[in-house]
Design a protein around this motif. Structure first.
Motif, PDB file in Angstrom:
ATOM      1  N   UNK A 113       0.032  10.385 -37.676  1.00 19.56           N
ATOM      2  CA  UNK A 113       0.095   9.845 -39.127  1.00 19.56           C
ATOM      3  C   UNK A 113      -0.528   7.953 -39.336  1.00 19.56           C
ATOM      4  N   UNK A 114      -0.661   7.702 -38.102  1.00 22.99           N
ATOM      5  CA  UNK A 114      -1.226   6.420 -38.480  1.00 22.99           C
ATOM      6  C   UNK A 114      -1.758   6.174 -39.981  1.00 22.99           C
ATOM      7  N   UNK A 115      -1.870   4.720 -40.097  1.00 25.80           N
ATOM      8  CA  UNK A 115      -2.292   4.116 -41.794  1.00 25.80           C
ATOM      9  C   UNK A 115      -1.838   2.914 -42.076  1.00 25.80           C
ATOM     10  N   UNK A 116      -2.628   2.378 -43.114  1.00 27.80           N
ATOM     11  CA  UNK A 116      -1.723   1.008 -43.582  1.00 27.80           C
ATOM     12  C   UNK A 116      -1.323   1.141 -45.047  1.00 27.80           C
ATOM     13  N   UNK A 117       0.022   0.971 -44.405  1.00 27.81           N
ATOM     14  CA  UNK A 117       0.907   1.220 -44.969  1.00 27.81           C
ATOM     15  C   UNK A 117       1.310   0.281 -46.855  1.00 27.81           C
ATOM     16  N   UNK A 118       0.330  -0.939 -46.185  1.00 29.72           N
ATOM     17  CA  UNK A 118       0.286  -1.301 -47.801  1.00 29.72           C
ATOM     18  C   UNK A 118      -0.645  -0.912 -48.680  1.00 29.72           C
ATOM     19  N   UNK A 119      -1.538  -0.080 -48.460  1.00 30.50           N
ATOM     20  CA  UNK A 119      -3.061   0.616 -49.101  1.00 30.50           C
ATOM     21  C   UNK A 119      -2.066   1.882 -50.097  1.00 30.50           C
ATOM     22  N   UNK A 120      -0.784   1.932 -49.194  1.00 30.67           N
ATOM     23  CA  UNK A 120       0.272   2.750 -50.647  1.00 30.67           C
ATOM     24  C   UNK A 120       1.038   3.143 -51.360  1.00 30.67           C
ATOM     25  N   UNK A 121       0.691   3.241 -52.374  1.00 27.29           N
ATOM     26  CA  UNK A 121       1.624   2.778 -54.209  1.00 27.29           C
ATOM     27  C   UNK A 121       2.932   2.794 -53.403  1.00 27.29           C
ATOM     28  N   UNK A 122       3.861   1.974 -53.739  1.00 26.01           N
ATOM     29  CA  UNK A 122       5.331   2.290 -53.598  1.00 26.01           C
ATOM     30  C   UNK A 122       6.057   3.184 -54.221  1.00 26.01           C
ATOM     31  N   UNK A 123       5.222   4.081 -55.551  1.00 24.75           N
ATOM     32  CA  UNK A 123       5.532   5.803 -55.586  1.00 24.75           C
ATOM     33  C   UNK A 123       5.666   6.452 -54.562  1.00 24.75           C
ATOM     34  N   UNK A 124       4.348   6.300 -53.661  1.00 22.83           N
ATOM     35  CA  UNK A 124       4.039   7.200 -52.696  1.00 22.83           C
ATOM     36  C   UNK A 124       5.063   7.119 -51.208  1.00 22.83           C
ATOM     37  N   UNK A 125       6.391   6.013 -51.476  1.00 21.46           N
ATOM     38  CA  UNK A 125       6.867   5.635 -50.251  1.00 21.46           C
ATOM     39  C   UNK A 125       8.098   5.731 -51.273  1.00 21.46           C
ATOM     40  N   UNK A 126       8.272   6.288 -52.252  1.00 24.30           N
ATOM     41  CA  UNK A 126       9.759   6.795 -52.934  1.00 24.30           C
ATOM     42  C   UNK A 126       9.811   7.953 -52.503  1.00 24.30           C
ATOM     43  N   UNK A 127       8.579   9.003 -52.793  1.00 31.66           N
ATOM     44  CA  UNK A 127       7.978  10.471 -52.784  1.00 31.66           C
ATOM     45  C   UNK A 127       8.299  10.650 -50.967  1.00 31.66           C
ATOM     46  N   UNK A 128       7.649   9.558 -49.955  1.00 33.40           N
ATOM     47  CA  UNK A 128       7.672   9.818 -48.716  1.00 33.40           C
ATOM     48  C   UNK A 128       9.488  10.698 -47.994  1.00 33.40           C
TER      49      UNK A 128
ATOM     50  N   UNK B 270       5.864  -8.678 -52.293  1.00 36.19           N
ATOM     51  CA  UNK B 270       5.124  -8.280 -53.328  1.00 36.19           C
ATOM     52  C   UNK B 270       4.704  -6.774 -53.397  1.00 36.19           C
ATOM     53  N   UNK B 271       4.922  -6.190 -52.680  1.00 37.87           N
ATOM     54  CA  UNK B 271       5.044  -4.575 -52.734  1.00 37.87           C
ATOM     55  C   UNK B 271       5.608  -4.167 -51.331  1.00 37.87           C
ATOM     56  N   UNK B 272       6.759  -2.867 -51.487  1.00 38.18           N
ATOM     57  CA  UNK B 272       6.986  -2.521 -50.662  1.00 38.18           C
ATOM     58  C   UNK B 272       6.350  -2.112 -49.112  1.00 38.18           C
ATOM     59  N   UNK B 273       5.300  -1.489 -49.692  1.00 37.83           N
ATOM     60  CA  UNK B 273       4.106  -1.415 -48.452  1.00 37.83           C
ATOM     61  C   UNK B 273       4.175  -2.350 -47.787  1.00 37.83           C
ATOM     62  N   UNK B 274       3.727  -3.471 -48.554  1.00 42.14           N
ATOM     63  CA  UNK B 274       3.387  -4.999 -47.475  1.00 42.14           C
ATOM     64  C   UNK B 274       4.925  -4.804 -46.400  1.00 42.14           C
ATOM     65  N   UNK B 275       6.142  -4.657 -47.037  1.00 42.20           N
ATOM     66  CA  UNK B 275       6.815  -5.145 -45.901  1.00 42.20           C
ATOM     67  C   UNK B 275       7.109  -3.960 -44.719  1.00 42.20           C
ATOM     68  N   UNK B 276       6.765  -2.309 -45.634  1.00 46.68           N
ATOM     69  CA  UNK B 276       6.993  -2.230 -43.732  1.00 46.68           C
ATOM     70  C   UNK B 276       6.015  -2.339 -42.544  1.00 46.68           C
TER      71      UNK B 276
END
Length: 223
Positions: free
Chosen positions: A30-45, A121-127
């Motif tokens: 499922x490879x993708x750039x996590x930094x491009x995700x909204x942090x709401x999508x990370x919480x959802x996952x 900056x964003x949680x996505x950037x951290x991951x």
């Protein structure tokens, strides 16, 4: 330690052809750039994997629209301030699985992600920025700072988010044991570090992603 080419050969033999092996590998990439995700999508996952833990995954999938509605699209700010009244409302909502501690994990992980966003900056950037060569360190952060994200729950959450990562499933642990990497279960910090070091060495040997190597390992041993 066994060379990865040998492990791949075992997986190829079990799958029967290069095409079948590649199809099985790609099905779980499922490879993708996590930094491009909204942090709401990370919480959802994170929330989906928490609710699926110890439960029938298909039930959670069928109810997922209800989860999205109940938790306001997994808005970080809204869920970080989940009140006692909100919890009571969730516990009466038949559109979700009414498990109090898992419901509260949505609030706690919203706080965790909010803190990461303030720090990076964003949680996505951290991951996205965390190196796959230290996944066990990332798992430790998730376990300590997040809620119910230890063990396989956090590992699967990262995989489905798109992080290049390995999962210590029973099949992968068995393959690592057969390869001379582990002795028994991968639960102690020492064994986790051995697994990480093996994947790092194989990544250097082959140039393969951690996700692909994880899938190949899983398919190199009997189901």
């Amino acid at each position: 330690m066994r060379k990865f080419d040998q492990i791949r050969g075992m997986a190829l033999e079990r799958k029967g052809s290069e095409a079948a092996l590649e199809e099985a590998i790609s099905a779980h990439d499922h490879a993708r750039d996590i930094s491009a995700l909204g942090d709401d999508r990370i919480l959802a996952e994170f929330s989906k994997r928490v609710f699926q833990a110890g439960f029938n995954w298909s039930v959670i999938e069928k109810k997922w629209d209800g989860f999205e509605a109940a938790f306001h699209g997994f808005d970080i700010g809204r869920n970080a301030f989940m009140s006692d009244e909100d919890l009571d409302t969730h516990l009466q909502d038949t559109g979700i699985v009414r498990h109090a501690t898992k419901i509260l994990s949505v609030r706690d992980n919203a706080i965790f992600l909010s803190d990461l966003a303030q720090e990076h900056g964003t949680a996505g950037r951290f991951f996205e920025d965390w190196p796959s060569s230290d996944l066990v360190g990332l798992w430790d952060v998730m376990k300590k700072r997040g809620a119910r994200l230890g063990g396989s729950t956090g590992q699967y959450a990262l995989r489905f988010l798109g992080k290049d990562s390995f999962i210590l499933s029973r099949a992968v642990v068995r393959a690592l044991s057969d390869a001379g990497v582990l002795e028994g279960k991968a639960t102690s910090k020492g064994e986790l570090r051995k697994a990480q070091e093996a994947f790092n060495a194989w990544a250097e040997e082959t140039g393969e992603s951690y996700t692909r190597m994880s899938r190949i390992l899983a398919m190199s041993v009997p189901d």
